[in-house]
Design a protein around this motif. Sequence first.
Motif, PDB file in Angstrom:
ATOM      1  N   LEU A  41       0.834  -1.212   0.000  1.00 53.42           N
ATOM      2  CA  LEU A  41       0.000   0.000   0.000  1.00 53.42           C
ATOM      3  C   LEU A  41       0.863   1.255   0.000  1.00 53.42           C
ATOM      4  O   LEU A  41       0.537   2.258  -0.640  1.00 53.42           O
ATOM      5  CB  LEU A  41      -0.918  -0.002   1.225  1.00 53.42           C
ATOM      6  N   SER A  43       3.653   1.559  -1.393  1.00 57.89           N
ATOM      7  CA  SER A  43       4.275   1.745  -2.698  1.00 57.89           C
ATOM      8  C   SER A  43       3.498   2.750  -3.545  1.00 57.89           C
ATOM      9  O   SER A  43       4.062   3.377  -4.443  1.00 57.89           O
ATOM     10  CB  SER A  43       4.357   0.404  -3.436  1.00 57.89           C
ATOM     11  N   VAL A  44       2.225   2.892  -3.249  1.00 54.46           N
ATOM     12  CA  VAL A  44       1.396   3.868  -3.947  1.00 54.46           C
ATOM     13  C   VAL A  44       1.951   5.270  -3.742  1.00 54.46           C
ATOM     14  O   VAL A  44       1.776   6.155  -4.587  1.00 54.46           O
ATOM     15  CB  VAL A  44      -0.059   3.783  -3.426  1.00 54.46           C
ATOM     16  N   GLY A  70       1.289   3.453 -15.908  1.00 53.38           N
ATOM     17  CA  GLY A  70       0.652   2.937 -14.701  1.00 53.38           C
ATOM     18  C   GLY A  70      -0.291   1.789 -15.000  1.00 53.38           C
ATOM     19  O   GLY A  70      -0.389   0.828 -14.218  1.00 53.38           O
ATOM     20  N   ALA A 239       5.590  -0.826  -7.160  1.00 52.42           N
ATOM     21  CA  ALA A 239       4.284  -0.952  -6.514  1.00 52.42           C
ATOM     22  C   ALA A 239       3.957  -2.398  -6.176  1.00 52.42           C
ATOM     23  O   ALA A 239       3.086  -2.667  -5.335  1.00 52.42           O
ATOM     24  CB  ALA A 239       3.195  -0.364  -7.422  1.00 52.42           C
ATOM     25  N   SER A 272      -4.721  -1.056  -3.931  1.00 58.92           N
ATOM     26  CA  SER A 272      -3.501  -0.543  -4.562  1.00 58.92           C
ATOM     27  C   SER A 272      -3.762  -0.075  -5.984  1.00 58.92           C
ATOM     28  O   SER A 272      -3.305   1.001  -6.401  1.00 58.92           O
ATOM     29  CB  SER A 272      -2.413  -1.620  -4.561  1.00 58.92           C
ATOM     30  N   PHE A 275      -5.721   3.213  -6.056  1.00 57.93           N
ATOM     31  CA  PHE A 275      -4.914   4.367  -5.647  1.00 57.93           C
ATOM     32  C   PHE A 275      -3.910   4.759  -6.734  1.00 57.93           C
ATOM     33  O   PHE A 275      -3.749   5.942  -7.040  1.00 57.93           O
ATOM     34  CB  PHE A 275      -4.181   4.057  -4.339  1.00 57.93           C
ATOM     35  N   ILE A 276      -3.207   3.770  -7.299  1.00 54.05           N
ATOM     36  CA  ILE A 276      -2.180   4.082  -8.300  1.00 54.05           C
ATOM     37  C   ILE A 276      -2.775   4.810  -9.494  1.00 54.05           C
ATOM     38  O   ILE A 276      -2.285   5.868  -9.928  1.00 54.05           O
ATOM     39  CB  ILE A 276      -1.467   2.801  -8.756  1.00 54.05           C
ATOM     40  N   THR A 337       0.848   9.958   5.153  1.00 53.11           N
ATOM     41  CA  THR A 337       1.596   9.313   4.074  1.00 53.11           C
ATOM     42  C   THR A 337       3.016   8.999   4.523  1.00 53.11           C
ATOM     43  O   THR A 337       3.545   7.902   4.273  1.00 53.11           O
ATOM     44  CB  THR A 337       1.628  10.209   2.826  1.00 53.11           C
TER      45      THR A 337
END
Length: 667
Positions: A41, A43-44, A70, A239, A272, A275-276, A337
């Motif tokens: 998570l 990694s986002v 992405g 990610a 994930s 979010f990405i 974050t």
Amino acid sequence: MSDIADAAKRLLLGRPVRSDRLDHTLLRKRIALPVFASDALSSVAYAPDEILLTLALAGLAATVVSPWVGLGVVVVMLTVIASYRQNVHAYPSGGGDYEVATANLGRTAGVSVASALLVDYVLTVAVSVSAGAQYAASAVPALRGHETAFAIGVVALLTLANLRGVRESGAAFALPVYLYMLGVGSVAVVGLVRYLAGDLPQAASAELEIVPQSGLEQGLTGLAGAFLILRAFASGSAALTGVEAISNGVPAFRKPKSRNAATTLALLGLISITFIMSILVLARATGVHYVEDPASQLLRDGVPVGEEYVQHPVIGQLAETVFAGYPVVFVSIAVVTGLILVLAANTAFNGFPVLGSILAKDGYLPRQLHTRGDRLAFSNGIITLALAAIVLIWAFDAQVTRLIQLYIVGVFVSFTLSQLGMVRHWTREMRTVTSPVTRRRMVRSRVINAVGLGMTGVVLVIVLVTKFTHGAWIAILAMGLVFVLMKAIRRHYDLVRAELALGDDPAAARALPSRVHALVLVSRLHKPTMRAIAYARASRPQVLEAVTVGVDPEDVAELRAQWEELDLPVALKVLDSPFREITRPILTYVRSIRRDSPRDLVVVYIPEYVVGHWWEQLLHNQSALRLKGRLLFTPGVVVASVPWQLASTEGQTGLEGTVQGTVPGAF
């Protein structure tokens, strides 16, 4: 002193936990998600940054393809998560990729995967904590320039938290992870709503111009442009790190373990991916610019912005843009974050010790990594991981951009070999299954793993090609060194096991010595000496001698007089020492006994003081320690330490109230 140390340990780590309480440390899904998925998570928070940073090398126009890069990362992530859902059902014991590779591809492949995972776990801590330090510095300007010290301090705190136990650390870290999910989710939802409504403002960095790197002035055209896209894809594939942690942590889930782990994997993937893609789409919509060297790569009105320009991470810029006019929200999202980036390291603190324990059990790592500590955590593995990560953070000055180049090589090595192992697993299992329903399920699983093998293999090649000269060679070298080290450890354990085995004639190992020749070392006649003589006599050896070294003639004469006065029933032998040595004459005498009677056992009794303070150890027992160290290398010799507790040990022995003295009836 020991009481103080024990009290401090209890204060920091808590009271010891009984072994039969191990089941109570198992995790529910709502706690397992933040514990094992925090790495993926988190990694986002930096994978989109790395995509934009890499594409920015070709100038502003290149960044518009970031959502498509992405999307490629998302496709690979979906495939890997689907593949690992098969892994957790087939191999729920916690060995993860190592177990899959070992069982299906052999020990060499298993050790290769293990070395890659161990290096990756160390890098996970270093990268996550360093990224968290950078976010913290963006929210708290006073931390700028002190990111390395801050990161090392955070690793120490994480180590302490994990030494308290998996369940305790998971419960402590669950709330920040969910707050992070809420923060990034709110940026995504509010940003997309404002985008659809047409009132989404531009980011503060959108007005700046990006200077392309030399040789990339034409953007993404040609071979150089294609290579840059592949490099951005490789960087964004960070990610996927952390996905494998759940397969390694299946034993930590509550029953049904495999199903709960598979559900957690699915939740991780859904969150994930959402979010990405949301971050990359919003970054393009708001015109976010993110470069490696903002002082020279960003221009305002044709002039470099200079060193005074502060570049916030992508999520920070999006939060500031989406919630313009609400600085409290921006700071809150920056804080959570940064916190999740720090807590992402907790995934490694759960995965590394478990894998280390399994490897230690198989003989590839020191046995100490297999044992649990007071709190039922693998304490030695936790400390080993922390020390290795601290070295990396210090060596790379907590710079994420430098560390990230080392990062994803190891994880894709383990991904690829694991998927190859699973394909072979299903192929082997299908040979023994006749049920059509079961065979269809296995065929479906094999197809999923085969697709995963193809994708992760391609990504591994891309990563190696695009990142090798940027630092990936360091990670590969580290994996090779760990591989060689583990093989050497296993070889040592195998040699020791073979040397100590009973062999074809177990009776020979039970054979008794012809005689026991006991020696009591005497420096002066006092209570410790009398106790050593008493213990030696109690063992009833065939030969018993008291031995002293004649360094000072006056001391020897006084000792002889005392010996005769007490009429001790043990012969006193004085060894000459013209050069005033103590160790050498005793060793020479012991070896002469062994030479004259090779089948005899020589037992050397050494009186020793037990002291209560560390500084007292410097004042006593030095000759005894040197002598013991030499005697241990002499075959057929047993060294027996006879302790005498000095008054300074009172309150530390646990035997207060007992009376010290010689063995009753010894003389």
